[in-house]
Design a protein around this motif. Sequence first.
Motif: not given
Length: 209
Positions: A131-133, A141-143, A171-174
């Motif tokens: 989670v980047i935003q 920061g959760l990954a 959320c926006v995800f990477a």
Amino acid sequence: MLSMDLQVESLKEFLIDVVDPKRRSEVEINPDHITLLHGVKSKKQLSHKKRRSKNSALTRREYAQLGLNTLPTRQIKFKEALPLHHLWKGYMKEHLGLSTGDTIPQVFDPRYDAFSKLIVKTDLHGAKIRVIQSKCPTLVGLAGIVLLDTKNVLKIVGEDDRLRTVPKSVCVFAISFANMELTIFGNYLTTRPAERSVKKIRKVMEPFE
């Protein structure tokens, strides 16, 4: 044992006696709708019941009541999810049609629109995400590796072996894949994976990084 015809006639006589005299001429008996007192059913009734039992499946509510869409919170380890991630990488390579050295199409690239729609249709079970935003700062920061992808949330297991539930829409995800990191807006993912994979996407997609 009386034949079907005799039993139909007996039933008809009984009904004629109990209905309004003015309506007696309208009484008609459909043998296929009769279940005999001794338990014998017509072939049509039996075949209908057999057909219905073949098609019987759990509804979503029954599925949830049995706990089939839940995961144990503490028992799952991150290392146990790594084989699923390796399978997902092979699936992604085939799904996106990528070869070694390929790069992500940029917004001005004619391939961008088709590529972005493929990303949205991706099955995320096994994906490594971060989670980047988020509208909720505590989620940033959760990954981890995705173990369950539902309509509204992702359930991921982190390297600390904790299972967390992350809402998609805020959320926006990477998403990490090979030497790439794809950025995707969670509100594009708020559909069940099976439905998302066949859904027609008509609106213009926001840029991916």
